[in-house]
Design a protein around this motif. Structure first.
Motif, short mmCIF file in Angstrom:
data_model
loop_
_atom_site.label_atom_id
_atom_site.label_comp_id
_atom_site.label_asym_id
_atom_site.label_seq_id
_atom_site.Cartn_x
_atom_site.Cartn_y
_atom_site.Cartn_z
N ASP A 1 0.84 -1.40 -0.13
CA ASP A 1 0.10 0.00 0.07
C ASP A 1 0.74 1.28 0.00
O ASP A 1 1.60 1.63 0.90
N VAL A 2 0.90 1.81 -1.09
CA VAL A 2 1.63 3.19 -1.45
C VAL A 2 0.87 4.18 -1.81
O VAL A 2 -0.08 4.28 -2.33
N LYS A 3 1.48 5.46 -1.61
CA LYS A 3 0.80 6.71 -2.17
C LYS A 3 0.83 6.93 -3.52
O LYS A 3 -0.29 7.17 -4.11
N ARG A 4 1.89 6.95 -4.04
CA ARG A 4 2.01 7.31 -5.74
C ARG A 4 2.30 6.03 -6.47
O ARG A 4 3.35 5.58 -6.44
N ASN A 5 1.19 5.61 -7.17
CA ASN A 5 1.41 4.57 -7.99
C ASN A 5 1.76 4.93 -9.31
O ASN A 5 0.75 5.84 -9.82
N ILE A 6 2.38 4.26 -10.18
CA ILE A 6 2.51 4.51 -11.50
C ILE A 6 2.18 3.10 -12.37
O ILE A 6 2.63 2.27 -12.04
N VAL A 7 1.12 3.15 -13.18
CA VAL A 7 0.61 1.77 -13.74
C VAL A 7 1.40 1.97 -15.38
O VAL A 7 1.40 3.04 -16.00
N ILE A 8 2.70 1.04 -15.66
CA ILE A 8 2.96 1.08 -16.64
C ILE A 8 2.24 0.13 -17.80
O ILE A 8 2.40 -1.21 -17.44
N THR A 9 1.31 0.75 -18.67
CA THR A 9 0.85 -0.18 -19.60
C THR A 9 1.62 -0.61 -20.93
O THR A 9 1.91 0.36 -21.66
N VAL A 10 1.99 -2.05 -21.23
CA VAL A 10 2.63 -2.17 -22.10
C VAL A 10 1.55 -2.67 -23.19
O VAL A 10 1.00 -3.63 -23.06
N SER A 11 1.65 -2.07 -24.43
CA SER A 11 0.86 -2.59 -25.66
C SER A 11 1.69 -2.25 -26.84
O SER A 11 2.83 -2.24 -26.70
N SER A 12 0.86 -2.65 -27.99
CA SER A 12 1.82 -2.65 -29.22
C SER A 12 1.63 -1.56 -30.00
O SER A 12 0.35 -0.90 -29.62
N ASP A 13 2.16 -0.99 -31.04
CA ASP A 13 2.24 -0.18 -31.93
C ASP A 13 1.00 -0.44 -32.88
O ASP A 13 0.27 0.31 -33.68
N LYS A 14 1.10 -1.56 -33.32
CA LYS A 14 0.26 -2.06 -34.46
C LYS A 14 -0.80 -2.91 -33.96
O LYS A 14 -0.85 -3.54 -33.01
N GLY A 15 -2.07 -2.86 -34.79
CA GLY A 15 -3.06 -3.43 -34.49
C GLY A 15 -2.98 -5.06 -34.74
O GLY A 15 -2.21 -5.41 -35.48
N LEU A 16 -4.23 -5.23 -35.44
CA LEU A 16 -4.65 -6.96 -35.89
C LEU A 16 -3.84 -8.00 -35.23
O LEU A 16 -3.30 -8.82 -35.61
N LYS B 1 -1.05 7.17 -11.63
CA LYS B 1 -1.02 7.68 -13.05
C LYS B 1 -0.53 6.60 -14.01
O LYS B 1 -0.30 5.61 -13.64
N TYR B 2 -0.70 6.87 -15.44
CA TYR B 2 -0.59 5.92 -16.34
C TYR B 2 0.81 6.27 -17.17
O TYR B 2 1.00 7.45 -17.59
N VAL B 3 1.63 5.47 -17.42
CA VAL B 3 2.63 5.58 -18.44
C VAL B 3 2.38 4.46 -19.33
O VAL B 3 2.25 3.28 -19.07
N ILE B 4 2.23 4.95 -20.63
CA ILE B 4 1.61 4.02 -21.64
C ILE B 4 2.72 3.70 -22.68
O ILE B 4 3.30 4.72 -23.44
N LEU B 5 2.82 2.42 -23.03
CA LEU B 5 3.93 1.98 -24.00
C LEU B 5 3.21 1.61 -25.07
O LEU B 5 2.24 0.64 -25.17
N GLY B 6 3.19 2.23 -26.35
CA GLY B 6 2.37 1.62 -27.58
C GLY B 6 1.31 2.60 -27.80
O GLY B 6 0.41 3.13 -27.01
N GLU B 7 0.95 2.76 -29.03
CA GLU B 7 0.11 3.47 -29.42
C GLU B 7 -1.51 2.93 -29.23
O GLU B 7 -2.48 3.62 -28.96
N LYS B 8 -1.68 1.75 -29.43
CA LYS B 8 -2.93 1.01 -29.27
C LYS B 8 -3.31 1.13 -27.79
O LYS B 8 -4.84 1.58 -27.68
N GLY B 9 -2.50 1.01 -26.70
CA GLY B 9 -2.95 1.32 -25.42
C GLY B 9 -3.34 2.91 -24.98
O GLY B 9 -4.34 2.96 -24.47
N LYS B 10 -2.53 3.63 -25.77
CA LYS B 10 -2.95 4.74 -25.67
C LYS B 10 -4.20 5.31 -26.16
O LYS B 10 -5.13 6.06 -25.58
N VAL B 11 -4.59 4.82 -27.35
CA VAL B 11 -5.83 5.22 -27.78
C VAL B 11 -7.05 4.68 -27.07
O VAL B 11 -7.94 5.40 -26.72
N GLN B 12 -6.78 3.39 -26.45
CA GLN B 12 -7.99 2.87 -25.57
C GLN B 12 -8.12 3.90 -24.19
O GLN B 12 -9.19 4.09 -23.86
#
Lengths: 68, 325
Positions: free
Chosen positions: B103-118, B145-156
């Protein structure tokens, strides 16, 4: 940042452990002989783009690139 | 325009007029002739549309097959590297632990996703898990907070969590993934973002058709220090002797930084492996679907063609029979 006691020189220069180890790794790779050297150099290419967001507004993308 | 229409009208009248006269002269054959005229359009249904459709389906099938081949050949290389990279983070979780319940105060969620779809649902899975973690860790005096890797995760995530996005990172797969690149990236995150705990969400590669959404937790050195003082899972950390002049705090800082880049490296590789595996199976099923569609279209096309031939034949035969009989 740890500031108490004897802080290592690279830490006081504002580097993280990763940056320090990357520089060391690059030096080691440079010491290799030729067929292995050019192969190892391909593992040093860096390319990614970061975009900072503030209050839901997308900033300007910044490209980080190191090609060796 | 009007004149042209009139002319066309006139020509049609001219064409029709002989049959009209034929109609009046030969009363016996008139039903046959008039029927032939009225069926002129309907007898031979145009198969042009079906043919074009078949051609486009065939082209799509070719593309999906090629994409499957490319993904499968890339997967072979990445899979070996992913399996090798697993040895990189395992010692760290043995030493510093992987405590998602901390249990901590400042969490950063790093979402790893892909740049391409399909590539099936792997991006949706990691986005869903990230949102769940965000909800679990939200509360008063807490920040996630979020840190997002990849375009597809960002769009969602842009749709409903725009305000929580801190940094988005893309184009990491432009060159083959290597450790230097990922550690530079980790360095960028470490320098610019304050955190107490980093939660990396990615799809762990099991097999070509199976991926496990996984969360890896990395605590800040202060949190690790606090956790080892209070006992619990990290109590064993105090039993280590420290050589040299470094304090425990410095060593922990170095270790957590290195742990983060190693875990990130593995996460990025696992996710790209899952992406390629998902793409292989998605493209496999889509080329199979295209094949089924092509079969159905071919059947419909041949049936129509056959029907028109049959009609024509029967007309010729009955016409001949009428002449002779």
């Amino acid at each position: 940042m740890a500031s108490t006691g004897a802080v290592t020189f690279w830490r006081s220069a504002g580097m993280t452990y990763n940056a320090y180890s990357n520089i060391c790794a690059a030096i080691v790779r440079n010491c290799l002989k030729e067929p292995y050297k050019s192969e190892a150099v391909t593992r040093e290419t860096v390319h990614f783009t970061t975009t900072n967001w503030e209050n839901g507004i997308q900033g300007k993308p910044v490209t980080h690139e190191i090609f060796k | 325009m009007a004149m042209a229409a009139m002319r066309r009208e006139g020509r049609r009248l001219m064409v029709i007029s002989p049959t009209v006269s034929l109609n009046s002269t030969n009363a016996v054959r008139s039903p046959l002739v008039s029927q032939e005229l009225s069926l002129q359009g309907t007898r031979s249904i145009s198969t042009q549309i079906v043919r074009t459709r078949m051609k486009s389906v065939k082209n799509i099938q070719k593309i999906t097959k090629a994409m499957k081949m490319v993904a499968a050949s890339k997967l072979r290389g990445v899979q070996v590297r992913t399996e090798q990279s697993r040895g990189l983070w395992q010692p760290f979780s043995a030493l510093l632990g992987d405590i998602p319940s901390m249990d901590v105060k400042r969490n950063i969620v790093i979402t790893v996703s892909s740049d391409k779809g399909l590539c099936g649902g792997i991006n949706t899975t990691s986005v869903k898990v990230s949102k769940a973690i965000n909800r679990m860790n939200s509360g008063p005096e807490k920040e996630t907070k979020y840190v997002i890797l990849g375009e597809k995760g960002k769009v969602q995530l842009m749709r409903d969590s725009k305000k929580d996005i801190e940094v988005t990172i893309s184009e990491i797969q432009k060159n083959p993934l290597n450790y230097t690149q990922v550690s530079c990236l980790a360095d960028d995150i470490l320098k610019n973002i304050e955190f107490d705990a980093l939660k990396i969400v990615f799809n762990k590669f099991q097999s070509v058709v199976q991926f496990l959404p996984t969360v890896a937790t990395i605590l800040s050195p202060e949190c690790v220090d606090a956790a080892s003082e209070t006992g619990g899972k990290l109590e064993g950390l105090n039993s280590y002797e420290i050589e040299g002049g470094d304090s425990k705090k410095e060593i922990l800082q170095n270790l957590t930084e290195f742990q983060f880049s190693c875990v990130m490296f593995n996460a990025v590789l696992e996710n790209s492996c899952s992406e390629l595996g998902a793409r292989v199976s998605a493209m496999d099923s889509s080329s199979r679907n295209a094949g089924d569609m092509l079969d159905r279209l071919t059947l419909a096309y041949n049936r129509t063609r056959q029907a028109s031939i049959t009609t024509e034949l029967s007309e010729i035969i009955s016409g001949a029979a009428a002449l002779t009989g």
